[in-house]
Design a protein around this motif. Sequence first.
Motif, PDB file in Angstrom:
ATOM      1  N   THR A 109       0.802  -1.222   0.000  1.00  7.99           N
ATOM      2  CA  THR A 109       0.000   0.000   0.000  1.00  7.99           C
ATOM      3  C   THR A 109       0.836   1.275   0.000  1.00  7.99           C
ATOM      4  N   LEU A 110       2.151   1.148   0.152  1.00  9.44           N
ATOM      5  CA  LEU A 110       3.072   2.284   0.076  1.00  9.44           C
ATOM      6  C   LEU A 110       2.754   3.400   1.062  1.00  9.44           C
ATOM      7  N   VAL A 111       2.508   3.038   2.313  1.00  8.10           N
ATOM      8  CA  VAL A 111       2.321   4.032   3.368  1.00  8.10           C
ATOM      9  C   VAL A 111       3.340   3.770   4.468  1.00  8.10           C
ATOM     10  N   THR A 112       3.463   4.703   5.404  1.00  7.69           N
ATOM     11  CA  THR A 112       4.415   4.547   6.505  1.00  7.69           C
ATOM     12  C   THR A 112       3.874   3.554   7.533  1.00  7.69           C
ATOM     13  N   SER A 113       4.748   3.079   8.405  1.00  6.92           N
ATOM     14  CA  SER A 113       4.313   2.109   9.414  1.00  6.92           C
ATOM     15  C   SER A 113       3.320   2.746  10.382  1.00  6.92           C
ATOM     16  N   GLY A 114       3.510   4.007  10.737  1.00  7.59           N
ATOM     17  CA  GLY A 114       2.566   4.678  11.623  1.00  7.59           C
ATOM     18  C   GLY A 114       1.188   4.795  10.993  1.00  7.59           C
ATOM     19  N   THR A 115       1.167   5.124   9.705  1.00  8.82           N
ATOM     20  CA  THR A 115      -0.103   5.221   8.987  1.00  8.82           C
ATOM     21  C   THR A 115      -0.777   3.859   8.929  1.00  8.82           C
ATOM     22  N   MET A 116       0.010   2.821   8.669  1.00  7.78           N
ATOM     23  CA  MET A 116      -0.571   1.482   8.574  1.00  7.78           C
ATOM     24  C   MET A 116      -1.130   1.039   9.921  1.00  7.78           C
ATOM     25  N   THR A 117      -0.419   1.315  10.999  1.00 13.05           N
ATOM     26  CA  THR A 117      -0.923   0.957  12.327  1.00 13.05           C
ATOM     27  C   THR A 117      -2.275   1.624  12.568  1.00 13.05           C
ATOM     28  N   ASN A 118      -2.373   2.902  12.236  1.00 11.64           N
ATOM     29  CA  ASN A 118      -3.629   3.638  12.396  1.00 11.64           C
ATOM     30  C   ASN A 118      -4.731   3.030  11.532  1.00 11.64           C
ATOM     31  N   ARG A 119      -4.406   2.644  10.314  1.00 17.13           N
ATOM     32  CA  ARG A 119      -5.398   2.065   9.413  1.00 17.13           C
ATOM     33  C   ARG A 119      -5.886   0.702   9.916  1.00 17.13           C
ATOM     34  N   ILE A 120      -4.959  -0.098  10.388  1.00 17.50           N
ATOM     35  CA  ILE A 120      -5.348  -1.411  10.929  1.00 17.50           C
ATOM     36  C   ILE A 120      -6.250  -1.219  12.141  1.00 17.50           C
ATOM     37  N   ASP A 121      -5.891  -0.276  13.022  1.00 19.05           N
ATOM     38  CA  ASP A 121      -6.725   0.011  14.196  1.00 19.05           C
ATOM     39  C   ASP A 121      -8.142   0.377  13.767  1.00 19.05           C
ATOM     40  N   ARG A 122      -8.263   1.260  12.805  1.00 19.30           N
ATOM     41  CA  ARG A 122      -9.576   1.733  12.371  1.00 19.30           C
ATOM     42  C   ARG A 122     -10.386   0.618  11.706  1.00 19.30           C
ATOM     43  N   LEU A 123      -9.722  -0.213  10.903  1.00 23.79           N
ATOM     44  CA  LEU A 123     -10.422  -1.333  10.254  1.00 23.79           C
ATOM     45  C   LEU A 123     -10.836  -2.389  11.278  1.00 23.79           C
ATOM     46  N   ALA A 124      -9.995  -2.612  12.289  1.00 19.23           N
ATOM     47  CA  ALA A 124     -10.338  -3.581  13.347  1.00 19.23           C
ATOM     48  C   ALA A 124     -11.544  -3.075  14.137  1.00 19.23           C
ATOM     49  N   LYS A 125     -11.578  -1.772  14.409  1.00 24.11           N
ATOM     50  CA  LYS A 125     -12.709  -1.189  15.132  1.00 24.11           C
ATOM     51  C   LYS A 125     -14.016  -1.365  14.369  1.00 24.11           C
ATOM     52  N   LYS A 126     -13.930  -1.353  13.034  1.00 23.76           N
ATOM     53  CA  LYS A 126     -15.123  -1.539  12.194  1.00 23.76           C
ATOM     54  C   LYS A 126     -15.467  -3.019  12.001  1.00 23.76           C
ATOM     55  N   GLY A 127     -14.620  -3.908  12.514  1.00 25.90           N
ATOM     56  CA  GLY A 127     -14.879  -5.343  12.385  1.00 25.90           C
ATOM     57  C   GLY A 127     -14.523  -5.901  11.014  1.00 25.90           C
ATOM     58  N   LEU A 128     -13.652  -5.200  10.268  1.00 27.16           N
ATOM     59  CA  LEU A 128     -13.297  -5.649   8.920  1.00 27.16           C
ATOM     60  C   LEU A 128     -11.998  -6.460   8.892  1.00 27.16           C
ATOM     61  N   VAL A 129     -11.159  -6.276   9.916  1.00 29.22           N
ATOM     62  CA  VAL A 129      -9.936  -7.069  10.062  1.00 29.22           C
ATOM     63  C   VAL A 129      -9.773  -7.426  11.531  1.00 29.22           C
ATOM     64  N   GLU A 130      -8.913  -8.407  11.779  1.00 30.96           N
ATOM     65  CA  GLU A 130      -8.552  -8.753  13.148  1.00 30.96           C
ATOM     66  C   GLU A 130      -7.057  -8.983  13.210  1.00 30.96           C
ATOM     67  N   ARG A 131      -6.490  -8.714  14.391  1.00 25.15           N
ATOM     68  CA  ARG A 131      -5.069  -8.964  14.622  1.00 25.15           C
ATOM     69  C   ARG A 131      -4.928 -10.326  15.288  1.00 25.15           C
ATOM     70  N   LEU A 132      -3.953 -11.081  14.816  1.00 30.60           N
ATOM     71  CA  LEU A 132      -3.666 -12.400  15.388  1.00 30.60           C
ATOM     72  C   LEU A 132      -2.177 -12.494  15.690  1.00 30.60           C
ATOM     73  N   PRO A 133      -1.790 -13.261  16.672  1.00 30.06           N
ATOM     74  CA  PRO A 133      -0.357 -13.462  16.912  1.00 30.06           C
ATOM     75  C   PRO A 133       0.258 -14.215  15.724  1.00 30.06           C
ATOM     76  N   ASP A 134       1.472 -13.829  15.364  1.00 26.27           N
ATOM     77  CA  ASP A 134       2.182 -14.510  14.275  1.00 26.27           C
ATOM     78  C   ASP A 134       2.826 -15.762  14.857  1.00 26.27           C
ATOM     79  N   PRO A 135       2.427 -16.952  14.384  1.00 33.05           N
ATOM     80  CA  PRO A 135       2.982 -18.183  14.952  1.00 33.05           C
ATOM     81  C   PRO A 135       4.476 -18.348  14.675  1.00 33.05           C
ATOM     82  N   ASN A 136       5.011 -17.590  13.727  1.00 24.27           N
ATOM     83  CA  ASN A 136       6.438 -17.700  13.389  1.00 24.27           C
ATOM     84  C   ASN A 136       7.294 -16.622  14.046  1.00 24.27           C
ATOM     85  N   ASP A 137       6.650 -15.693  14.764  1.00 26.27           N
ATOM     86  CA  ASP A 137       7.388 -14.592  15.388  1.00 26.27           C
ATOM     87  C   ASP A 137       6.633 -14.189  16.657  1.00 26.27           C
TER      88      ASP A 137
END
Length: 165
Positions: free
Chosen positions: A79-107
């Motif tokens: 998406t060619l955005v900064t990490s801060g912008t992406m964090t904000n976008r993920i937060d907003r999408l998660a709040k809307k119920g469109l994405v969810e955060r999961l632990p990475d099993p490899n990290d």
Amino acid sequence: MEDEVDRLVAAWRRERPDLDVGPLEVLSRVSRLARHLDRARRQAFSEHSLEPWEFDVLTALRRAGAPYQLSPGQLLTQTLVTSGTMTNRIDRLAKKGLVERLPDPNDRRGVLVRLTEEGRDRADSSLAELLEQERAILAELSPAQQAELANLLRQLTAPFDNVSG
């Protein structure tokens, strides 16, 4: 058939015959087309209660294939955005119920971002609407003309896409 760019170019040729205004004939049309496409995109997305940036993130996840998840770093690349912008976008999408955060099993410290069912449905329906809008924009061109235009535009854009940094 004459368009607004023809009139603009004729005026510049009259007013500044010392300049080669030929590039305007192509790039002014590309710019005008981009504005029409932007309007069509916004309309297609708004019908599904999405902003363009939301569509970009959701469709990046959708294109990843099942289970429709990527790391935030992979989303940054697509998406060619900064990490801060992406964090904000993920937060907003998660709040809307469109994405969810999961632990990475490899990290142990990492997370994965996954589309929810609603996120996948919105990505799919807004993509279908967008493609309908884009087909309407291209309706005056035959399939062969569309392929030719795609190849010409690829020649112009590829050097920009291949620049690192």
